[in-house]
Scaffold this active site. Structure first.
Site, short mmCIF file in Angstrom:
data_model
loop_
_atom_site.label_atom_id
_atom_site.label_comp_id
_atom_site.label_asym_id
_atom_site.label_seq_id
_atom_site.Cartn_x
_atom_site.Cartn_y
_atom_site.Cartn_z
N LYS A 54 15.12 -12.11 5.02
CA LYS A 54 14.46 -11.99 6.34
C LYS A 54 14.08 -10.53 6.60
O LYS A 54 12.98 -10.24 7.07
CB LYS A 54 15.38 -12.53 7.44
CG LYS A 54 15.50 -14.05 7.42
CD LYS A 54 16.63 -14.60 8.26
CE LYS A 54 16.76 -16.10 8.02
NZ LYS A 54 17.90 -16.73 8.66
N GLN A 98 22.66 -14.80 12.34
CA GLN A 98 22.78 -15.67 11.17
C GLN A 98 23.99 -16.59 11.32
O GLN A 98 25.10 -16.14 11.59
CB GLN A 98 22.93 -14.80 9.89
CG GLN A 98 22.89 -15.58 8.60
CD GLN A 98 21.55 -16.28 8.37
OE1 GLN A 98 20.49 -15.70 8.55
NE2 GLN A 98 21.61 -17.55 7.99
N ASP A 121 14.73 -18.13 16.70
CA ASP A 121 15.22 -19.26 15.91
C ASP A 121 14.96 -20.59 16.63
O ASP A 121 15.06 -21.65 16.03
CB ASP A 121 16.74 -19.11 15.69
CG ASP A 121 17.10 -18.95 14.22
OD1 ASP A 121 16.23 -19.25 13.37
OD2 ASP A 121 18.24 -18.55 13.93
#
Ligand code: NAP
Length: 295
Positions: A54, A98, A121
């Site tokens: 990422k 994460q 997200d």
């Protein structure tokens, strides 16, 4: 019939090119630089490799990119305070925590602490709600990537019978929700299967588009698939190591037999996987534009 491959690598590359152009335009025209922070707690090898990927992609696209790695022992209170700081940092448009988090930290509490405007997200309940009513700012990345694979491969979803195997909050439920919206690239008739489904094959054999996110290697075999179906395999299962010491992966679909029956199919790796990170980048660009009030 041997299926044509839907290349996630290729489609992700196209979208990244578009995003790089858009990022350059935002900088030149509005002096806006999309900013993304990744927060990694602990040293889970899979999580570390996702975060590295990422970071790499966001730098390649020209983002302001921050990597914030925290020890496994961080307390929930300190993590929440950190998120609060990024919520208020105007250079940051997207906050990515994460998952999974260590057991002593309440994941829901952490995800709810992210400002919904920076929730790239798409997991915050506000964004889940907006998606459900068809007014999403940010779609969750893996389902959004699946929708893009379908759209950019010319697959007609309007009126199609879609069967989703799996009902997780990150893949199964949101992709079902996205594809049933009365919108372009959606408007399908959607069925969701799970471990409580009585006769799964009855459903999967009716699918024009079969999306599998079960996390079970080869859960879908050729006898469960309709001739000419489009098959999207979300599964990523580690089934050993390659001679080069890399993880050997397979999907949830028995690729070798199902490809003889499907018309289009995604491979694993190189199908849905590359799309997930790309859609995170797309959401970050959108977050930057929303924050700056530019189109
Ligand atoms: P998950 O949270 O474990 O959910 C799996 C779902 O599949 C559950 O709803 C489960 O049903 C259902 N299921 C499991 N075995 C089944 C079976 N034999 N028949 C019918 N339903 C079954 O998994 P997830 O997070 O959604 O992920 C699914 C897979 O996608 C995993 O392999 C994961 O690694 C992969 N993934 C890939 C990406 C990517 O970017 N490529 C992103 C996310 C996930 P119940 O609810 O009844 O237990």
């Amino acid at each position: 019939m041997t299926a044509k491959l839907i290349s996630g690598n290729e489609i992700a590359r196209q979208i990244r090119e578009e995003l790089a152009v858009e990022t350059a335009r935002l900088k030149e025209k509005f002096d806006v630089v999309p900013g993304l922070v990744t927060i990694l707690v602990g040293q889970n090898p899979a999580s570390m490799s996702y975060v590295t990927a990422k970071q790499k992609t966001s730098k390649e696209l020209g983002f302001y990119s921050l990597q914030d790695d925290q020890p496994e022992t961080i307390t929930e209170a300190v993590l929440l305070a950190l998120i609060d700081r990024y919520d208020r940092d105007p250079r940051i448009h997207g906050i990515l925590v994460q998952l999974p988090l260590p057991k002593h930290i309440n994941e829901t509490k952490v995800l709810c602490a992210i400002d919904p405007k920076k929730d790239v997200d798409g997991f915050h309940p506000v964004n889940v709600g907006k998606m459900t009513i068809g007014e999403a700012d940010y779609l969750p990345c893996t389902p959004a990537g699946i929708q893009q694979l379908l759209i950019r491969s010319g697959v007609k979803t309007d009126g199609a019978e879609v069967v989703v195997v799996g009902r997780s909050n990150i893949v199964g439920k949101p992709i079902a929700n996205i594809l049933l919206q009365k919108q372009k690239g959606a408007n399908a008739t959607v069925t969701i299967c799970h471990t409580g489904t009585r006769d799964m094959t009855f459903h999967t054999r009716r699918a024009d588009i079969l999306i599998v996110a079960a996390g079970k290697p080869k859960a879908i075999t050729a006898d469960m698939v309709k001739e000419g179906a489009v098959v999207i395999d979300v599964g990523v299962n580690r089934i050993g190591m390659t001679p080069e010491g890399k993880a050997k992966l397979c999907g949830d679909v028995d690729f070798e037999t199902v490809k003889e029956k499907a018309s289009l199919i995604t491979p694993v790796p190189g199908g849905v996987g590359p799309m997930t990170i790309t859609m995170l980048m797309m959401n970050t660009v959108k977050a930057a534009k929303l924050a700056a009030g530019v189109v």
